[in-house]
Design a protein around this motif. Structure first.
Motif, mmCIF file in Angstrom:
data_model
loop_
_atom_site.group_PDB
_atom_site.id
_atom_site.type_symbol
_atom_site.label_atom_id
_atom_site.label_comp_id
_atom_site.label_asym_id
_atom_site.label_seq_id
_atom_site.Cartn_x
_atom_site.Cartn_y
_atom_site.Cartn_z
ATOM 1 N N TRP A 157 4.469 6.731 -6.700
ATOM 2 C CA TRP A 157 3.494 7.525 -7.906
ATOM 3 C C TRP A 157 3.916 8.056 -9.808
ATOM 4 O O TRP A 157 3.359 7.237 -10.547
ATOM 5 N N ASP A 158 5.663 8.177 -9.212
ATOM 6 C CA ASP A 158 6.334 7.926 -10.700
ATOM 7 C C ASP A 158 6.853 7.030 -10.907
ATOM 8 O O ASP A 158 7.799 6.829 -11.929
ATOM 9 N N ASP A 159 7.184 5.414 -10.252
ATOM 10 C CA ASP A 159 7.326 4.374 -10.604
ATOM 11 C C ASP A 159 8.554 4.721 -10.052
ATOM 12 O O ASP A 159 9.742 3.760 -10.245
ATOM 13 N N TRP A 160 9.067 5.863 -9.686
ATOM 14 C CA TRP A 160 11.095 5.693 -8.991
ATOM 15 C C TRP A 160 11.310 5.188 -8.438
ATOM 16 O O TRP A 160 12.254 4.217 -8.551
ATOM 17 N N PHE A 161 10.432 4.848 -7.343
ATOM 18 C CA PHE A 161 11.140 4.270 -5.507
ATOM 19 C C PHE A 161 11.256 2.673 -5.867
ATOM 20 O O PHE A 161 12.172 2.274 -5.871
ATOM 21 N N ARG A 162 10.521 2.685 -7.004
ATOM 22 C CA ARG A 162 9.813 1.073 -6.138
ATOM 23 C C ARG A 162 10.926 0.649 -8.239
ATOM 24 O O ARG A 162 11.333 -0.924 -8.029
ATOM 25 N N LEU A 163 10.897 0.790 -8.630
ATOM 26 C CA LEU A 163 12.198 0.772 -9.539
ATOM 27 C C LEU A 163 13.562 0.703 -9.402
ATOM 28 O O LEU A 163 14.739 -0.462 -9.404
ATOM 29 N N LEU A 216 11.028 15.078 -0.844
ATOM 30 C CA LEU A 216 11.827 15.283 -0.327
ATOM 31 C C LEU A 216 13.352 13.920 -0.588
ATOM 32 O O LEU A 216 14.337 14.253 -0.971
ATOM 33 N N LEU A 217 12.852 12.454 -0.924
ATOM 34 C CA LEU A 217 13.798 11.625 -1.000
ATOM 35 C C LEU A 217 14.264 12.582 -2.667
ATOM 36 O O LEU A 217 15.441 11.201 -2.896
ATOM 37 N N HIS A 218 13.731 12.506 -3.309
ATOM 38 C CA HIS A 218 13.772 13.269 -4.488
ATOM 39 C C HIS A 218 15.282 13.619 -4.449
ATOM 40 O O HIS A 218 16.406 13.864 -5.085
ATOM 41 N N VAL A 227 3.342 -1.284 8.125
ATOM 42 C CA VAL A 227 4.622 -1.595 7.397
ATOM 43 C C VAL A 227 4.155 -1.884 6.019
ATOM 44 O O VAL A 227 4.145 -1.779 4.861
ATOM 45 N N GLN A 228 3.386 -3.139 6.530
ATOM 46 C CA GLN A 228 3.325 -3.789 5.055
ATOM 47 C C GLN A 228 2.204 -3.303 3.918
ATOM 48 O O GLN A 228 2.404 -3.871 2.603
ATOM 49 N N LEU A 229 1.480 -2.131 4.534
ATOM 50 C CA LEU A 229 0.618 -1.675 3.957
ATOM 51 C C LEU A 229 1.292 -0.786 2.822
ATOM 52 O O LEU A 229 0.594 -0.356 1.382
ATOM 53 N N VAL A 230 2.111 0.036 3.534
ATOM 54 C CA VAL A 230 2.729 1.375 2.619
ATOM 55 C C VAL A 230 4.042 0.035 1.629
ATOM 56 O O VAL A 230 4.455 0.249 1.101
ATOM 57 N N LEU A 231 3.910 -0.942 2.231
ATOM 58 C CA LEU A 231 4.740 -2.108 0.792
ATOM 59 C C LEU A 231 3.807 -2.392 0.267
ATOM 60 O O LEU A 231 4.471 -2.265 -0.793
ATOM 61 N N ALA A 232 2.564 -2.044 0.498
ATOM 62 C CA ALA A 232 2.179 -2.907 -0.341
ATOM 63 C C ALA A 232 1.131 -1.163 -1.818
ATOM 64 O O ALA A 232 1.356 -2.074 -3.276
ATOM 65 N N GLY A 233 1.340 -0.671 -1.001
ATOM 66 C CA GLY A 233 1.551 1.058 -2.040
ATOM 67 C C GLY A 233 2.217 0.637 -2.398
ATOM 68 O O GLY A 233 2.282 1.125 -3.926
ATOM 69 N N VAL A 234 4.068 0.583 -2.297
ATOM 70 C CA VAL A 234 5.331 0.818 -2.793
ATOM 71 C C VAL A 234 5.285 -0.346 -4.302
ATOM 72 O O VAL A 234 5.213 0.010 -5.218
ATOM 73 N N GLN A 235 4.597 -1.637 -4.321
ATOM 74 C CA GLN A 235 4.686 -2.609 -4.696
ATOM 75 C C GLN A 235 4.122 -1.589 -6.404
ATOM 76 O O GLN A 235 4.157 -3.104 -7.427
ATOM 77 N N LEU A 236 3.332 -1.900 -6.439
ATOM 78 C CA LEU A 236 1.782 -1.102 -7.473
ATOM 79 C C LEU A 236 2.491 -0.255 -8.372
ATOM 80 O O LEU A 236 3.263 0.826 -7.944
ATOM 81 N N PRO A 237 2.043 -0.214 -9.392
ATOM 82 C CA PRO A 237 2.603 0.309 -10.701
ATOM 83 C C PRO A 237 2.330 1.811 -10.258
ATOM 84 O O PRO A 237 1.708 2.448 -9.782
ATOM 85 N N SER A 238 3.135 2.394 -11.961
ATOM 86 C CA SER A 238 2.872 4.058 -10.925
ATOM 87 C C SER A 238 1.252 4.152 -11.893
ATOM 88 O O SER A 238 0.904 3.860 -12.753
#
Length: 572
Positions: A290-296, A240-242, A83-94
């Motif tokens: 990767w496209d910064d969509w989910f992070r933003l 899929l989420l998009h 869980v922590q590493l998925v969140l770490a990957g999501v936190q990074l910019p595009s």
């Protein structure tokens, strides 16, 4: 007839819920004012509740055997790291891994390899009668920097004020990636122990087979497959989420929790195929955003930091309860007078000299002080526990005949790796958890004493988190700033999730009219009407005793005190 039922489940749930509630009541004070990490506090709480102290939490009794307890700790650690590493990957910019591949390659290649060699040499030199291959395995367990403990220095008020954003991002990326890349170092040593160790006469193949397995299974199947699998799953999940979000198929709650469900799916499926679930989770998190969509989309949401806090508190409470504290003193491997210097030397020389030597080639590090900071804060935590129990599982396979004793050359390897890795984790949690508060205390204490000795009448006094200075009147006497004066700046007011609510400042007359209006409202009179654009259009004064604001708290006295400008903006 009602009877008492102090079962294990009731006791564990009561202790866990009570501790999280008590810690939550003072969490802002401990983390933002005293800079204490939740990992250190929870570790000490787990020790207090463990069989070594209060005996409320009894992990061995719940598991039934030592093997079951090891398996529970390993699976729990895998879950938290996933869980922590998925969140770490999501936190990074595009496209962060693509853009910053050069400094990451330096950190994950030569620097990480040198960290492994230095740590192994220190262990081999200070632990008596320890084979060098065993030292390589122990050094590999504590080589990766931990993403859970790294959150202490990349989140919170200290990081916002002292750690540049570029440095925060490179620390997150390194700690996330090198967790999964600990496999090659560990299994390089374990395969050599198995096939060319002193007791490896029963194993056919020798060093050639060991290196073939290392390249084929470790690099090919474990590392490369996990990278490809994580990238494919992360990309499919993003698309899929998009699609579902565009067609209004997914609600907000499911949207926010999607990253956590993705982490659980990857952890479980990688575990079934025997690949590196830790690295796959980090890669999937990066590709997923990767496209910064989910992070933003989730930038101002409080669900991710909430789950992050719950996992951190729970896992380190468990570590405090299952840690073999007594083995640090009573063991047959290393005496305590060697164990303590070993911990100090590893924290000082495992990472710091390497960052100081190469920091000019890492553009995110802007100077010597930042290099010292990044070099010192390379914590050892959950990833080391993961590799510890992975090593213990591998050692069990070195038993050539089922039911007989283990090979004589690895008879003490279990005890060695358990004692040394657990001690390194405890040292890192304590030292890195106390470094910032002790550093702050050591910086401010001499200055405070110097000011009090030189000019005691000019010394400011502190109320809560604000310092109210003394002011001088025209006759030279020192006076305090009035508590009712609006000239003293109030500290920022935070929403849940960390975003700051902008405060609108007004004149003293504005505040006076608002106070009079509130008094009239309480007496039944018509409140003061604030006309948009007028000089008195000021929102209701903030409550200085509150540190958190919720979105529905528009005012503390009713709709009459809402800001007309904000209402007009919202309506438009």
């Amino acid at each position: 007839m009602p009877t008492l039922a102090p079962t294990n489940f009731n006791i564990v749930v009561s202790v866990l819920g009570g501790w999280i509630s008590v810690f939550g009541l003072v969490s802002y004070l401990l983390k933002e004012n005293f800079y204490l990490s939740e990992a250190l506090i929870s570790l000490l709480a787990g020790l207090v509740f463990s069989p070594h102290a209060a005996n409320f939490v009894r992990p061995l009794e719940y598991a039934g055997s030592e093997e079951n307890l090891n398996a529970i700790t390993l699976y729990f650690t895998r879950l938290v790291l996933g869980v922590q590493l998925v969140l770490a990957g999501v936190q990074l910019p595009s496209r962060y891994l693509k853009k910053e591949w050069k400094p990451l390659a330096l950190l994950l290649g030569p620097i990480m390899t040198a960290m492994w060699i230095i740590t192994s040499l220190l262990v081999w030199g200070l632990v008596p009668n320890l084979p060098f291959l065993h030292a390589l395995a122990i050094g590999a367990c504590v080589t990766p920097t931990d993403p859970v403990l790294s959150n202490v220095i990349v989140k919170g008020r200290f990081a916002d004020h002292n750690v540049p954003k570029d440095l925060q991002k490179i620390i997150i990326a390194e700690s996330g990636a090198n967790d999964g890349l600990g496999y090659p170092f560990l299994f390089f040593a374990l395969y050599l122990v198995k096939y060319i160790g002193d007791g490896g006469v029963n194993e056919q193949g020798g060093a050639g087979l060991a290196m073939g397995l290392w390249f084929g299974e470790t690099w090919g199947y474990t590392i490369l497959l996990s990278v490809v699998y994580g990238a494919v799953v992360g990309w499919i999940a993003k698309e899929l989420l998009h699609f579902c979000e565009e067609h209004k198929f997914v609600d907000r709650e499911s949207f926010l929790v999607f990253a956590f469900s993705l982490a659980l799916f990857i952890t479980g499926t990688c575990g079934m195929i025997g690949s590196d679930d830790i690295l796959a989770c980090f890669i999937a998190g990066n590709v997923f955003t990767w496209d910064d969509w989910f992070r933003l989309e989730t930038l101002d949401d409080s669900l991710q930091p909430t789950i992050d806090m719950l996992l951190n508190v729970t896992i380190f409470m468990w570590y405090g309860a299952v840690c073999p504290w007594h083995s640090f003193i009573a063991n047959s491997i290393i005496p305590i007078y060697r164990l303590i210097p070993l911990g100090i030397l590893i924290l000082l020389f495992r990472r710091l000299p390497l960052i100081l030597a190469f920091y000019k080639k890492i553009p995110q590090i802007y100077g010597f002080q930042q290099a010292v900071f990044m070099g010192f804060f390379g914590p050892i935590g959950c990833s080391a526990i993961f590799y510890l129990y992975a090593t213990l599982e591998f050692i069990d396979t070195l038993n050539p005949n089922q039911g007989s004793v283990a090979r004589w050359d690895v008879a003490h390897l279990k005890e060695s790796v358990s004692v040394l890795v657990w001690f390194m984790v405890i040292c890192s949690v304590v030292v890195h958890g106390l470094s910032i508060p002790l550093g702050k205390f050591g910086f401010y204490l001499p200055r405070t004493i110097s000011r009090s000795l030189s000019s005691p009448e000019d010394l400011s006094f502190q109320i809560g988190a604000r310092i109210i200075p003394r002011s001088r009147s025209r006759d030279g006497t020192a006076t305090h700033t009035s508590a009712d004066s609006r000239s003293v700046s109030v500290r920022p007011v935070y929403k849940v999730g960390g975003s700051i609510i902008t405060e609108h400042t007004g004149t003293t007359a504005d505040a006076t009219e608002l106070v009079e209006s509130r008094d009239n409202l309480e007496a039944g009179s018509k409140p003061l009407e604030l006309v948009p654009g007028s000089p008195h259009s000021t929102p209701s004064p903030t409550l200085p005793s509150r540190t958190i604001r919720f979105p529905d708290e528009a005012s503390s006295a009713g709709k009459e005190f809402q800001d007309p400008k904000r209402d007009a903006t919202t309506a438009s």
